[in-house]
Design a protein around this motif. Structure first.
Motif, mmCIF file in Angstrom:
data_model
loop_
_atom_site.group_PDB
_atom_site.id
_atom_site.type_symbol
_atom_site.label_atom_id
_atom_site.label_comp_id
_atom_site.label_asym_id
_atom_site.label_seq_id
_atom_site.Cartn_x
_atom_site.Cartn_y
_atom_site.Cartn_z
ATOM 1 N N ARG A 1 0.821 -1.130 -0.003
ATOM 2 C CA ARG A 1 -0.147 -0.028 -0.035
ATOM 3 C C ARG A 1 0.853 1.302 0.002
ATOM 4 N N ASP A 2 1.804 1.251 1.008
ATOM 5 C CA ASP A 2 2.893 2.530 0.900
ATOM 6 C C ASP A 2 3.607 2.607 -0.401
ATOM 7 N N PHE A 3 3.920 1.435 -1.046
ATOM 8 C CA PHE A 3 4.798 1.654 -2.401
ATOM 9 C C PHE A 3 3.911 2.103 -3.431
ATOM 10 N N ASP A 4 2.599 1.779 -3.426
ATOM 11 C CA ASP A 4 1.491 2.040 -4.395
ATOM 12 C C ASP A 4 1.340 3.648 -4.164
ATOM 13 N N ARG A 5 1.242 4.017 -2.912
ATOM 14 C CA ARG A 5 0.772 5.494 -2.830
ATOM 15 C C ARG A 5 2.060 6.427 -3.314
ATOM 16 N N GLN A 6 3.157 5.960 -2.935
ATOM 17 C CA GLN A 6 4.372 6.583 -3.359
ATOM 18 C C GLN A 6 4.412 6.669 -4.911
ATOM 19 N N ASN A 7 4.110 5.587 -5.473
ATOM 20 C CA ASN A 7 4.294 5.593 -6.889
ATOM 21 C C ASN A 7 3.185 6.397 -7.683
ATOM 22 N N ARG A 8 1.935 6.654 -7.122
ATOM 23 C CA ARG A 8 1.026 7.437 -7.422
ATOM 24 C C ARG A 8 1.272 8.808 -7.219
ATOM 25 N N ARG A 9 2.085 9.215 -6.161
ATOM 26 C CA ARG A 9 2.746 10.462 -6.003
ATOM 27 C C ARG A 9 3.843 10.883 -7.016
ATOM 28 N N LYS B 1 4.157 9.867 -9.969
ATOM 29 C CA LYS B 1 3.579 9.936 -11.067
ATOM 30 C C LYS B 1 2.542 11.307 -11.456
ATOM 31 N N ARG B 2 2.088 11.502 -10.192
ATOM 32 C CA ARG B 2 1.323 13.161 -10.343
ATOM 33 C C ARG B 2 2.291 14.035 -10.320
ATOM 34 N N GLN B 3 3.439 14.202 -9.631
ATOM 35 C CA GLN B 3 4.442 15.014 -9.644
ATOM 36 C C GLN B 3 5.009 15.000 -11.194
ATOM 37 N N LYS B 4 5.482 13.883 -11.788
ATOM 38 C CA LYS B 4 6.067 14.015 -12.872
ATOM 39 C C LYS B 4 4.923 14.692 -14.222
ATOM 40 N N LYS B 5 3.549 14.732 -13.990
ATOM 41 C CA LYS B 5 2.582 14.793 -14.680
ATOM 42 C C LYS B 5 2.394 16.360 -14.829
#
Length: 493
Positions: free
Chosen positions: A19-27, A29-33
């Motif tokens: 869950r923590d890994f997925d949360r960090q990954n989404r964060r 991706k949002r930053q790159k976008k």
């Protein structure tokens, strides 16, 4: 702790780490976008408030790796929800803007379409039609989020071309708003914004921001001391099916436009003579009703543009008028088996047989379509059933009135009137005039044949009646009238 409990604890810890890994990954991706996004600068030709503040991807790189192949969803939207006029332009197989043909050309604009030096479907149709194809490709086929029209090289915009562009953009925004209500992911399918920049030419700037796209789309409007506006008038016959009421509306539109011209002249401390005022109303009214008769999309568009000019130290008023409709061309209307005026159609067929026997038709230069279109302009010729026909002299009235306003070629070599329907173009500039003829019953009637004999049986001058390379999917009439001292009388101060 039992073995079972240790196993359960390990599973829980794994889920927490995932869950923590997925949360960090989404964060991440949002930053790159966010880094690849910007707010569209508000410069050049503005776009509607509802979309101009949208966050969009950089248009420079938006087409990389993408093809012009329509996705099933885009095709579904286009086939189902396009407004009737734009739909006719892109789905009629004869149309130069037929979407299937445009796809084959594989335009890759990267979101920027250059407007040519002379943007005119009359003076430079090849470049004008090519530009429209690129614009339609950018709006409906390509995958850019932003479409920008570059006016850097543009020095002249003809009113008919501008109106055609305005109709395309107006229908596109209506289409895009409908799609956004149906599917919130619309921005993934069609452009989010349409704008323009490098509008450096003064005349182009005045036309765009007085009666052009920014005004039609209700985005931006400017006032100019030498221009009085007559904005695009759109009449929809779907809303009024009663013939008499449509005539009443035509009369209202005619009066409104004529009053507009009179208002323009009053600024110059001049007015039309009563005779010339009647001529002007006749010109406008006859063109309006002809546009309605031959429209199959049930829409009629009209616009006027008046500008004061100083030519060789003389003060003039130049009035531009454009009336157009989409659907069947004049030729197609008479050629259709359901055409109600069988008597006129039979006369046209007999005329065609006469031309064929004498080998007067020339492939791709002068064919039956061109002959029938010319014949349709003559007195008492209409596609409307004789039982419903309520007008006196038909289309030739507006031609005669045009020449009455225009005056002699020695006085005025600026005015012209051009009609294009399908692949037929008829150009009036005063070289050939209307003539009176007498039939076998000693009835006098008027003809406009573009030849010295004054007979429709003889081939017209191919400089004035001819076949064009490009097909216009409907009928467009463009007039430019020079109102000089020959047409005007001074007002009392």
């Amino acid at each position: 702790m039992t073995k079972s409990n240790r196993y359960t604890k390990r599973i829980v810890l794994q889920k927490i780490r995932q869950r923590d890994f997925d949360r960090q990954n989404r964060r991440s991706k949002r930053q790159k976008k966010k880094e690849n996004q910007y707010y569209e600068p508000r410069e050049g030709l503005p776009v509607p408030r509802t979309i101009r503040r949208s966050v969009i991807k950089n248009p420079i790189n938006s087409s990389i790796g993408k093809t012009n192949k329509l996705s099933p969803k885009k095709s579904f939207y286009i086939n189902k929800y396009l407004p009737p006029n734009l739909k006719h332009l892109v789905t009629s197989k004869e149309s130069p803007f037929y979407l299937e043909n445009i796809k084959k050309q594989e335009f890759k604009s990267n979101g920027v379409v250059a407007i040519p030096k002379i943007f005119s479907i009359i003076e430079d149709p090849e470049n004008a039609y090519l530009t429209f194809k690129k614009i339609i490709s950018a709006l409906l086929i390509e995958n850019d989020r932003q479409v920008t029209l570059d006016y850097k090289q543009c020095e002249k915009v003809e009113l008919g071309s501008q109106v055609l562009l305005d109709i395309v953009l107006k229908d596109f925004f209506q289409f895009s708003r409908l799609c956004s209500k149906i599917d919130r992911s619309r921005k993934e399918h069609f452009p989010v914004t349409v704008g323009g920049f490098n509008i450096n030419n003064e005349d182009v700037h005045k036309m765009l921001f007085s009666v052009g796209s920014p005004v039609t789309l209700k985005v931006r409007e400017e006032n100019f001391s030498d221009i009085i506006k007559y904005k695009l008038c759109i009449h929809d016959n779907e809303k009024e099916t009663n013939y008499d009421r449509r005539i009443e509306q035509k009369e209202l539109d005619t009066t409104e436009m004529a009053d507009y011209v009179i208002e323009c002249l009053s600024r110059m401390n001049k007015k039309l003579t009563p005779e010339k005022r009647d001529d002007l109303c006749t010109v406008i009214g006859e063109i309006l009703i002809n546009a309605e008769e031959h429209s199959t999309t049930k829409f009629r568009f009209s616009i006027g543009y008046f500008k004061e000019e100083n030519i060789e130290n003389k003060h003039y008023g130049i009035f531009r008028l454009v009336i157009l409709n989409f659907g069947q061309t004049i030729y197609e209307k008479f050629k259709d088996e359901s055409c109600p005026n069988k008597e006129i159609v039979e006369k046209m067929r007999n005329l065609s047989n006469s031309y064929t026997k004498r080998s007067l038709f020339t492939r791709k230069e002068f064919e039956e379509e061109n002959l029938w279109t010319l014949y349709a302009l003559q007195e008492e010729v209409s596609s409307i059933s004789p039982s419903e026909y309520k007008r006196g002299n038909g289309s030739i009235r507006f031609i005669e009135s045009f020449f009455n306003i225009k005056g002699s070629k020695e006085v005025d070599d600026i005015s012209y009137l051009t009609l294009q329907s399908g692949k037929t173009r008829i150009h009036f500039n005063g070289k050939y005039n209307i003539k009176n003829k007498v039939n076998s019953n000693n009835d006098t009637f008027k003809v406009m044949t573009f030849n010295d004999s004054g007979s429709i049986e003889d081939k017209p001058d191919n400089k004035y009646v001819y076949q064009t390379k490009d097909y216009f999917p409907g009928t467009i009439i463009s007039a430019k009238l020079l109102l000089n001292d020959d047409d005007l009388v001074q007002l009392n101060n």
